[in-house]
Enzyme design. Sequence first.
Site, PDB file in Angstrom:
ATOM      1  CB  CYS A  57      -2.519 -24.985  -3.357  1.00  0.00           C
ATOM      2  SG  CYS A  57      -4.137 -24.996  -2.592  1.00  0.00           S
ATOM      3  CD  GLU A  64       1.668 -11.148   8.269  1.00  0.00           C
ATOM      4  OE1 GLU A  64       1.261 -11.939   7.421  1.00  0.00           O
ATOM      5  OE2 GLU A  64       2.432 -10.202   7.997  1.00  0.00           O
ATOM      6  CD1 TRP A 120      -4.006 -21.004   3.141  1.00  0.00           C
ATOM      7  CD2 TRP A 120      -5.598 -20.520   1.650  1.00  0.00           C
ATOM      8  NE1 TRP A 120      -4.661 -19.869   3.563  1.00  0.00           N
ATOM      9  CE2 TRP A 120      -5.643 -19.550   2.683  1.00  0.00           C
ATOM     10  CE3 TRP A 120      -6.525 -20.417   0.612  1.00  0.00           C
ATOM     11  CZ2 TRP A 120      -6.549 -18.500   2.689  1.00  0.00           C
ATOM     12  CZ3 TRP A 120      -7.430 -19.369   0.612  1.00  0.00           C
ATOM     13  CH2 TRP A 120      -7.435 -18.416   1.653  1.00  0.00           C
ATOM     14  CG  ASN A 161      -2.796 -23.195  -6.549  1.00  0.00           C
ATOM     15  OD1 ASN A 161      -3.610 -22.721  -5.766  1.00  0.00           O
ATOM     16  ND2 ASN A 161      -1.690 -22.563  -6.897  1.00  0.00           N
ATOM     17  N   GLY A 162      -6.226 -23.384  -6.878  1.00  0.00           N
ATOM     18  CA  GLY A 162      -7.158 -22.420  -7.460  1.00  0.00           C
ATOM     19  C   GLY A 162      -8.595 -22.757  -7.107  1.00  0.00           C
ATOM     20  CE  LYS A 180       5.551  -8.383   7.874  1.00  0.00           C
ATOM     21  NZ  LYS A 180       4.455  -8.030   7.046  1.00  0.00           N
ATOM     22  CG  HIS A 232     -10.613  13.569  14.164  1.00  0.00           C
ATOM     23  ND1 HIS A 232     -11.266  14.770  14.301  1.00  0.00           N
ATOM     24  CD2 HIS A 232      -9.390  13.861  13.680  1.00  0.00           C
ATOM     25  CE1 HIS A 232     -10.482  15.756  13.894  1.00  0.00           C
ATOM     26  NE2 HIS A 232      -9.321  15.225  13.511  1.00  0.00           N
ATOM     27  NE  ARG A 239       2.677 -22.003  -4.115  1.00  0.00           N
ATOM     28  CZ  ARG A 239       2.830 -20.961  -4.915  1.00  0.00           C
ATOM     29  NH1 ARG A 239       3.978 -20.344  -4.967  1.00  0.00           N
ATOM     30  NH2 ARG A 239       1.845 -20.526  -5.655  1.00  0.00           N
ATOM     31  CD  GLU A 289       4.472  -4.420   6.633  1.00  0.00           C
ATOM     32  OE1 GLU A 289       3.336  -4.334   6.171  1.00  0.00           O
ATOM     33  OE2 GLU A 289       5.162  -5.446   6.543  1.00  0.00           O
ATOM     34  CE  LYS A 327       6.467 -14.952   1.017  1.00  0.00           C
ATOM     35  NZ  LYS A 327       6.608 -13.878   2.019  1.00  0.00           N
TER      36      LYS A 327
END
Length: 617
Positions: free
Chosen positions: A2, A493, A75, A101-102, A490, A509, A27, A486, A612
């Site tokens: 947000c 996402e 978001w 936000n939250g 990437k 294994h 965001r 990583e 983000k």
Amino acid sequence: MCGIVGYVGPQPALEVVVDGLARLEYRGYDSAGVAVLDGGTLQTEKRAGKLANLRRALEASPPAADGIGIGHTRWATHGAPNDVNAHPHVDGERRVAVIHNGIIENFAALRVELEERGCKFTSETDTEVAAHLLSTELKDRGDGDLAAAMRAVCRRLEGAFTLVAMYAGDPDLIVAARRNSPLVVGRGDGENFLASDVAAFIAHTRDAVELGQDQVVELRAGDVRVTDYDGAPAPVREYHVDWDASAAEKGGYEYFMLKEIVEQPRALADTLLGRVAADGTLTLDEMRLDGAELREIHKIVIIACGTSYHAGMIAKYAIEHWCRIPCEVEVASEFRYRDPILDRQTLVIAISQSGESMDTLMAVRYAREQRARVLAICNVNGSTIPRESDAVLYTHAGPEVGVAATKTFLTQLAACYLVGLYLAQVRGHKYGDEINAVIGQLAHMPEQVEKVLGTVDPVRALARSLAGADTVLFLGRHVGFPVAMEGALKLKELAYMHAEAFAAGELKHGPIALIEDGLPVVVVVPSREGRGVLHDKIVSNIQEIRARGARTVVIAEEGDEAVRPFADELVEIPAVPTLLQPIVSTVPLQVFACELALAKGNDVDQPRNLAKSVTVE
Ligand code: F6R
């Protein structure tokens, strides 16, 4: 998570707010909305989807008036991302507008209470509770004091929030409050701003005021007043932002991510700059932990999420090797729930690009309650995690707008290496000349990354050729394992593909059963120097998967002839010391994921479902 913007001043508020939202869209981008207040007239507009939808709606029917304004990119946490649930939310009489936000954790009980008082809810959000609470508080008080009403409301809320409100009864005022969620004020000349991130107002002012925990700010064109939730004046930190608006713009690139990948040599160099004193010793000025404290440390625990967690995994190899201190790495969201063993001699290193990840923040608080010392590695000056830590080492990557972390990851690695070397120096585990030798190698890394960037065109072509693949596997050993993780993160996402990383030795294994004809497997090959045995083992692993039909994409040092016969695709990287190899081996994987996502037509700056800065647990 947000984005929040507010503006009070002589400029057209709507324009300032929407421009600010554009800079904060990374965001959260599932809906956006604004409210403007002129005299007693409060108008709102909100739309599901990206900011472009809101812009179109505003163009089609511009608000009749424009005075002060607030805006929000969402978001979603409570309620689907649709027009109704988008912020701002208003009370029944449309006298109060709120953005948030939250998460308000006790919203269900509060909603029942408000409904009993006759409030009618229109959305499924927790935020609407705040709008009705403010409105009823204002009515109960009868004095029109929005700030006092905000303080009273905040005292009743549980959870994490930044709340911003306007009230038709006081049309020159915006009031905001924060708890466990970011909020920063921008001080202008006869105008003031607030936002969840300085990027929103950097085009207008670089003078910022950082709000502390549980504070309320009253913003008028010529005045900024900060109090605690009881109304007492509260201390704040004022600071000057050391980058300008151009740093947060695309600079000719189609996507921020493309620009940020290319900026990595500069970001690395800036992070390493000024760390060596005239006498050749490593100095980390911001550390705030003295030598005696660091010599007492008998265990290090690194906590972080996502990409930052991968930086932590790599740091473990370097720190244990250089300092001989046991080092654990844990995802922050799990940390405090397993009752970790911490004491005054434990150094907790919290790695967070944004400094706002709620999982990491909660882990930091837990660690400090257990008396551990906490060092934050962070890219955002003044953010919550460094503020709540005992010490901080800032990375100097500049603003990272693309949602996928790139340059901040490389600079986190540099910061972790610096911490490892500093500990080795303070604790006497390495001689000065040994430390200087590694610092010298680090100093060359920006040019090595530049070299990699100059040779990645074949990686782009390869990525485009794999756009139709369903799955890509990644393998690595030693520091190459977190690099493989990583690379897989990437790809997930950005390209929304199934991608998974394994320690190459684990393959036999179980996961080797996944290998079938033509399956792309990316293998990060360790340096031949120093860890020769690892190198030979991974060459065997490559042969094993190739024998079972895998299409091998091998990332190896230039001149590594041993891997060439088994590589369907060979990506050469410069030969650098083993522990530093992630700095160069990650770059082709970033380019690979970015290009593959672009080939699939995805927006690499704003991948679906992501944000983000993740300020909820
Ligand atoms: C991946 C990514 C995320 C973040 C994670 C932690 O590209 O960006 O996995 O690394 O959300 O964020 P910070 O570092 O801000 O705590």
